[in-house]
Design a protein around this motif. Structure first.
Motif, PDB file in Angstrom:
ATOM      1  N   ASN A  34       0.826  -1.203   0.000  1.00  0.00           N
ATOM      2  CA  ASN A  34       0.000   0.000   0.000  1.00  0.00           C
ATOM      3  C   ASN A  34       0.861   1.253   0.000  1.00  0.00           C
ATOM      4  O   ASN A  34       2.009   1.233   0.415  1.00  0.00           O
ATOM      5  CB  ASN A  34      -0.909   0.020   1.232  1.00  0.00           C
ATOM      6  N   ASP A  35       0.257   2.348  -0.443  1.00  0.00           N
ATOM      7  CA  ASP A  35       0.929   3.637  -0.427  1.00  0.00           C
ATOM      8  C   ASP A  35       0.420   4.419   0.786  1.00  0.00           C
ATOM      9  O   ASP A  35      -0.373   5.349   0.655  1.00  0.00           O
ATOM     10  CB  ASP A  35       0.634   4.393  -1.727  1.00  0.00           C
ATOM     11  N   VAL A  36       0.864   3.986   1.974  1.00  0.00           N
ATOM     12  CA  VAL A  36       0.445   4.637   3.210  1.00  0.00           C
ATOM     13  C   VAL A  36       1.686   4.993   4.020  1.00  0.00           C
ATOM     14  O   VAL A  36       2.759   4.423   3.833  1.00  0.00           O
ATOM     15  CB  VAL A  36      -0.477   3.734   4.060  1.00  0.00           C
ATOM     16  N   SER A  37       1.516   5.926   4.942  1.00  0.00           N
ATOM     17  CA  SER A  37       2.645   6.361   5.761  1.00  0.00           C
ATOM     18  C   SER A  37       2.957   5.330   6.837  1.00  0.00           C
ATOM     19  O   SER A  37       2.114   4.506   7.206  1.00  0.00           O
ATOM     20  CB  SER A  37       2.342   7.709   6.422  1.00  0.00           C
ATOM     21  N   ILE A  38       4.152   5.415   7.341  1.00  0.00           N
ATOM     22  CA  ILE A  38       4.559   4.517   8.423  1.00  0.00           C
ATOM     23  C   ILE A  38       3.668   4.739   9.637  1.00  0.00           C
ATOM     24  O   ILE A  38       3.282   3.787  10.319  1.00  0.00           O
ATOM     25  CB  ILE A  38       6.047   4.726   8.767  1.00  0.00           C
ATOM     26  N   ARG A  39       3.312   5.958   9.919  1.00  0.00           N
ATOM     27  CA  ARG A  39       2.429   6.262  11.044  1.00  0.00           C
ATOM     28  C   ARG A  39       1.081   5.568  10.870  1.00  0.00           C
ATOM     29  O   ARG A  39       0.560   4.974  11.812  1.00  0.00           O
ATOM     30  CB  ARG A  39       2.216   7.761  11.188  1.00  0.00           C
ATOM     31  N   GLU A  40       0.511   5.630   9.670  1.00  0.00           N
ATOM     32  CA  GLU A  40      -0.775   4.973   9.426  1.00  0.00           C
ATOM     33  C   GLU A  40      -0.667   3.458   9.605  1.00  0.00           C
ATOM     34  O   GLU A  40      -1.555   2.835  10.182  1.00  0.00           O
ATOM     35  CB  GLU A  40      -1.281   5.292   8.022  1.00  0.00           C
ATOM     36  N   VAL A  41       0.420   2.895   9.128  1.00  0.00           N
ATOM     37  CA  VAL A  41       0.635   1.452   9.283  1.00  0.00           C
ATOM     38  C   VAL A  41       0.769   1.107  10.760  1.00  0.00           C
ATOM     39  O   VAL A  41       0.141   0.167  11.248  1.00  0.00           O
ATOM     40  CB  VAL A  41       1.868   0.987   8.489  1.00  0.00           C
ATOM     41  N   ALA A  42       1.575   1.864  11.477  1.00  0.00           N
ATOM     42  CA  ALA A  42       1.771   1.608  12.904  1.00  0.00           C
ATOM     43  C   ALA A  42       0.445   1.660  13.657  1.00  0.00           C
ATOM     44  O   ALA A  42       0.144   0.777  14.464  1.00  0.00           O
ATOM     45  CB  ALA A  42       2.753   2.610  13.492  1.00  0.00           C
ATOM     46  N   GLU A  43      -0.355   2.664  13.372  1.00  0.00           N
ATOM     47  CA  GLU A  43      -1.649   2.780  14.031  1.00  0.00           C
ATOM     48  C   GLU A  43      -2.590   1.644  13.648  1.00  0.00           C
ATOM     49  O   GLU A  43      -3.337   1.140  14.481  1.00  0.00           O
ATOM     50  CB  GLU A  43      -2.275   4.130  13.728  1.00  0.00           C
ATOM     51  N   SER A  44      -2.528   1.197  12.416  1.00  0.00           N
ATOM     52  CA  SER A  44      -3.429   0.135  11.975  1.00  0.00           C
ATOM     53  C   SER A  44      -3.086  -1.228  12.570  1.00  0.00           C
ATOM     54  O   SER A  44      -3.937  -2.103  12.630  1.00  0.00           O
ATOM     55  CB  SER A  44      -3.469   0.045  10.451  1.00  0.00           C
ATOM     56  N   VAL A  45      -1.842  -1.401  13.015  1.00  0.00           N
ATOM     57  CA  VAL A  45      -1.468  -2.675  13.647  1.00  0.00           C
ATOM     58  C   VAL A  45      -1.418  -2.566  15.170  1.00  0.00           C
ATOM     59  O   VAL A  45      -0.955  -3.478  15.848  1.00  0.00           O
ATOM     60  CB  VAL A  45      -0.145  -3.252  13.091  1.00  0.00           C
ATOM     61  N   GLY A  46      -1.871  -1.443  15.706  1.00  0.00           N
ATOM     62  CA  GLY A  46      -2.042  -1.336  17.150  1.00  0.00           C
ATOM     63  C   GLY A  46      -1.034  -0.524  17.913  1.00  0.00           C
ATOM     64  O   GLY A  46      -1.068  -0.487  19.139  1.00  0.00           O
ATOM     65  N   TYR A  47      -0.126   0.155  17.235  1.00  0.00           N
ATOM     66  CA  TYR A  47       0.825   1.015  17.918  1.00  0.00           C
ATOM     67  C   TYR A  47       0.317   2.445  17.818  1.00  0.00           C
ATOM     68  O   TYR A  47       0.200   2.999  16.732  1.00  0.00           O
ATOM     69  CB  TYR A  47       2.221   0.911  17.316  1.00  0.00           C
ATOM     70  N   LYS A  48       0.009   3.036  18.949  1.00  0.00           N
ATOM     71  CA  LYS A  48      -0.528   4.397  18.979  1.00  0.00           C
ATOM     72  C   LYS A  48       0.541   5.366  19.449  1.00  0.00           C
ATOM     73  O   LYS A  48       1.393   5.026  20.278  1.00  0.00           O
ATOM     74  CB  LYS A  48      -1.732   4.471  19.922  1.00  0.00           C
ATOM     75  N   GLU A  49       0.458   6.566  18.932  1.00  0.00           N
ATOM     76  CA  GLU A  49       1.395   7.606  19.360  1.00  0.00           C
ATOM     77  C   GLU A  49       1.088   7.966  20.809  1.00  0.00           C
ATOM     78  O   GLU A  49      -0.061   8.132  21.201  1.00  0.00           O
ATOM     79  CB  GLU A  49       1.248   8.849  18.492  1.00  0.00           C
ATOM     80  N   THR A  50       2.135   8.090  21.598  1.00  0.00           N
ATOM     81  CA  THR A  50       1.929   8.439  23.002  1.00  0.00           C
ATOM     82  C   THR A  50       1.853   9.952  23.141  1.00  0.00           C
ATOM     83  O   THR A  50       2.511  10.689  22.399  1.00  0.00           O
ATOM     84  CB  THR A  50       3.076   7.908  23.884  1.00  0.00           C
ATOM     85  N   PRO A  51       1.050  10.452  24.079  1.00  0.00           N
ATOM     86  CA  PRO A  51       0.945  11.892  24.271  1.00  0.00           C
ATOM     87  C   PRO A  51       2.301  12.489  24.624  1.00  0.00           C
ATOM     88  O   PRO A  51       3.065  11.922  25.405  1.00  0.00           O
ATOM     89  CB  PRO A  51      -0.013  12.018  25.447  1.00  0.00           C
ATOM     90  N   GLY A  52       2.610  13.591  24.011  1.00  0.00           N
ATOM     91  CA  GLY A  52       3.874  14.282  24.272  1.00  0.00           C
ATOM     92  C   GLY A  52       5.048  13.749  23.481  1.00  0.00           C
ATOM     93  O   GLY A  52       6.156  14.217  23.632  1.00  0.00           O
ATOM     94  N   ALA A  53       4.804  12.781  22.618  1.00  0.00           N
ATOM     95  CA  ALA A  53       5.910  12.206  21.836  1.00  0.00           C
ATOM     96  C   ALA A  53       6.120  12.963  20.559  1.00  0.00           C
ATOM     97  O   ALA A  53       5.308  13.609  20.040  1.00  0.00           O
ATOM     98  CB  ALA A  53       5.628  10.741  21.531  1.00  0.00           C
TER      99      ALA A  53
END
Length: 51
Positions: free
Chosen positions: A32-51
């Motif tokens: 897919n043509d998606v960002s690493i952030r989108e992939v990370a979020e789709s497999v269950g890794y969420k950005e932590t607050p303040g990161a």
């Protein structure tokens, strides 16, 4: 339960979950043509607050 899981799958439940997430992320990144952030979020890794 964890012992039975490890006997069947050869790894702990946590290791299995991590391996599954990584395998799915690899697939999404290669197909897919998606960002690493989108992939990370789709497999269950969420950005932590303040990161």
């Amino acid at each position: 339960m964890a012992r039975v899981f490890k006997r069947i799958y050869g790894c702990s439940p946590i290791e299995y979950a991590i391996q599954t997430r990584i395998a799915k992320a690899k697939t999404l990144l290669s197909e897919n043509d998606v960002s690493i952030r989108e992939v990370a979020e789709s497999v269950g890794y969420k950005e932590t607050p303040g990161a």
